[in-house]
Design an enzyme around this catalytic site. Sequence first.
Site, PDB file in Angstrom:
ATOM      1  N   ASN A 142      10.619   4.105  -1.340  1.00  0.00           N
ATOM      2  CA  ASN A 142      10.568   2.850  -0.605  1.00  0.00           C
ATOM      3  C   ASN A 142      11.225   1.699  -1.354  1.00  0.00           C
ATOM      4  OD1 ASN A 142       9.386   3.863   1.661  1.00  0.00           O
ATOM      5  ND2 ASN A 142       7.297   3.442   1.004  1.00  0.00           N
ATOM      6  N   ARG A 177       0.793  -1.234   0.000  1.00  0.00           N
ATOM      7  CA  ARG A 177       0.000   0.000   0.000  1.00  0.00           C
ATOM      8  C   ARG A 177       0.823   1.280   0.000  1.00  0.00           C
ATOM      9  NH1 ARG A 177      -4.949   0.275   3.704  1.00  0.00           N
ATOM     10  NH2 ARG A 177      -3.419   0.491   5.334  1.00  0.00           N
ATOM     11  N   ASP A 178       2.105   1.191  -0.146  1.00  0.00           N
ATOM     12  CA  ASP A 178       2.878   2.441  -0.189  1.00  0.00           C
ATOM     13  C   ASP A 178       4.096   2.270  -1.103  1.00  0.00           C
ATOM     14  OD1 ASP A 178       3.421   5.064   0.392  1.00  0.00           O
ATOM     15  OD2 ASP A 178       4.465   4.636   2.272  1.00  0.00           O
ATOM     16  N   ILE A 179       3.847   1.770  -2.290  1.00  0.00           N
ATOM     17  CA  ILE A 179       4.958   1.580  -3.222  1.00  0.00           C
ATOM     18  C   ILE A 179       5.265   2.915  -3.892  1.00  0.00           C
ATOM     19  CG2 ILE A 179       5.650   0.430  -5.363  1.00  0.00           C
ATOM     20  CD1 ILE A 179       3.839  -1.860  -4.419  1.00  0.00           C
TER      21      ILE A 179
END
Lengths: 417, 224
Positions: B121, B115-117
């Site tokens: 990251n 959910r946070d690509i």
Amino acid sequence: MNPCPHCGSAIHEEASFCPYCAEPVNARKEIHPPRHMPRRALYSALIVFAAAAALALLAFGLHNRPRTYESDTGELEYGGYRLLLTRGRDVEPVPLASFHAMVDYAYRTPAPLYAISLEDGTAAPETFLDGVASVTAAISSPNSLVSISCTEPEALSEYYPEAVVLSLVDFILKGPGDCAAQLLYTITMKNGDVIRMRQAYTFESISIYTYTAQDAPIDTIEELQALVDRACEEIGEYDQLHLYLPAITYAGGLEIRDRLVRLYGSLAPDGQRTTFTGTTRISSPQGVSEFQDIAFQGSGQDVGILVSGTTRFQLVNCRVSGWETGYQAVDSAWIDADGTIFADNRVGLCFDSADTPMVSDNYYTGNTFQSNDTAVLLKRVGSDASLGFPGSRFVGNGTDIDNRCGQKLELEGAVFK
Amino acid sequence: MEEEYEPVRLLKQTPRSSVRLVRHRSSGKRFILRQFTGNGEVYQKLVGLSCPNLPLIMEAAERDGDNLVVEEFIEGDNLGFLLEGALFTPRETRDIVRQLCQALWVLHSMTAVHRDIKPENVILRGKDAVLIDFDAARLHKPGAETDTQVLGTTGFAAPEQYGLSQSDVRTDIYSLGVLINVMLTGEHPSKKLAEGHMGRVVQRCTQVNPHKRYKDVLHLMEAV
């Protein structure tokens, strides 16, 4: 406490890591993700494997034991059990599963295997599995019109507690037409017996009938209603009506019944967008109807969009403003909205439905609820599915969510101001 | 922890979380120490696993919603930093995306979504691309009722509106599509779409309808 195997310091029994010497103390499983084989190579390998397996089994079957059992009726008796290949929770044999599907859409359907004890008529997944060495599933179609695959059978006791195993069949129709496929479950018992159960599949593409302002007069609400009524009478039960509407204001609302209809609004260079000023009523039992890029502008009374029956309905990038209730589900309907603005309504979105047979999307993504007396009113929701509001903004509402029925909510990602 | 480790620097701090680089005093080994409030299940599941495209999670502890995670420090540059200087070639992009798909496969196969690509990251450690930061990740456990209905679907309705768990997995595929485009063009696909085959991959990844996206990361790997 246990001693660290590296430095001897006392560490917690469940520790994975020794904080004193900074060494890991747990067993770690190395994960090597599968490399996805090119489809052609995979199919070739499957064909070769299937041919080899068939030959091997043929040779093997010439002997009396172990024995091979075959069924293409969805049921078979073996060793005190009645085995059933079905399509859902109903424990009834399904030799043929038929689908109406849209072209290029991915579908998934379950094919559970049940084992019913002949002794007491109850499902006996665990005792049957005791005698099973392996279960595999394969699906194939002679027709290239459908791209089809199935998952390895596994026990999904959380969802299908009575099933022995479950394979999920994934398919995509690549073009219009009809085609068929066959699913084969191969159950190899520990005593060497082999049970093969087949389930036939047929697929029929859903036709989409598309109209624009060039195809038919749709400049007034009466003309639009007449087109919808006629089309819904003439198209097939599973077919869809797609209408591309001009950027005009329809003085009134639309009534849609019995067929799946998708309306696509438009925006003129002067800012005028497709707008309805009266209550739009939707009751279509098949599939999920959807409106996109349309404004529903009320005058402080009535319901903007009233969804009834067992309809599943979705708003995408619409604007619902100035209604007593902007968007409401009644009877057993399910409603969803993405990217939609609900503004200046007494109630923006309202659930007042029960016993919904099938939910559509339960995430209300990227919506704006602004200056409503109550943004979301949950009187009754016909499913236990939690409602999520990722990326939705609640701004200046009297009440953001009036959750009278205590529905489970996921508010992570929602913004309240 | 304070006795055995010394802080090196604060990497990130929000009201609900902090990420620090710390050094083990006696061995000199460096680790990432994460503290956050929320759901740490994904970190706990990763404690027993190792994958070259994910950081080793050495320890994950939780008490009353407060989480403490000790994580392998990945030495390298993050994609966000590298993208400030130059774009990636299609070949470089393919290599990195394949590895990210492998990392996501591990997460998705344990029913977690990242959910946070985003470029920040992803760290390049030599030839390995390593996906980090699972603070936003969560295990997707649809209610039994929801899943029953999904599995019971008879097939004639548009699946993108079922609200099924796969939709969440495909949010990662969407983000990965945007990342591919940014690596190739420096722009979001809505502004400038990558050319050629990779552009078509991006388009498929970023379909608004989740069910028009790749079904899973293995299919995306095959396409890439």
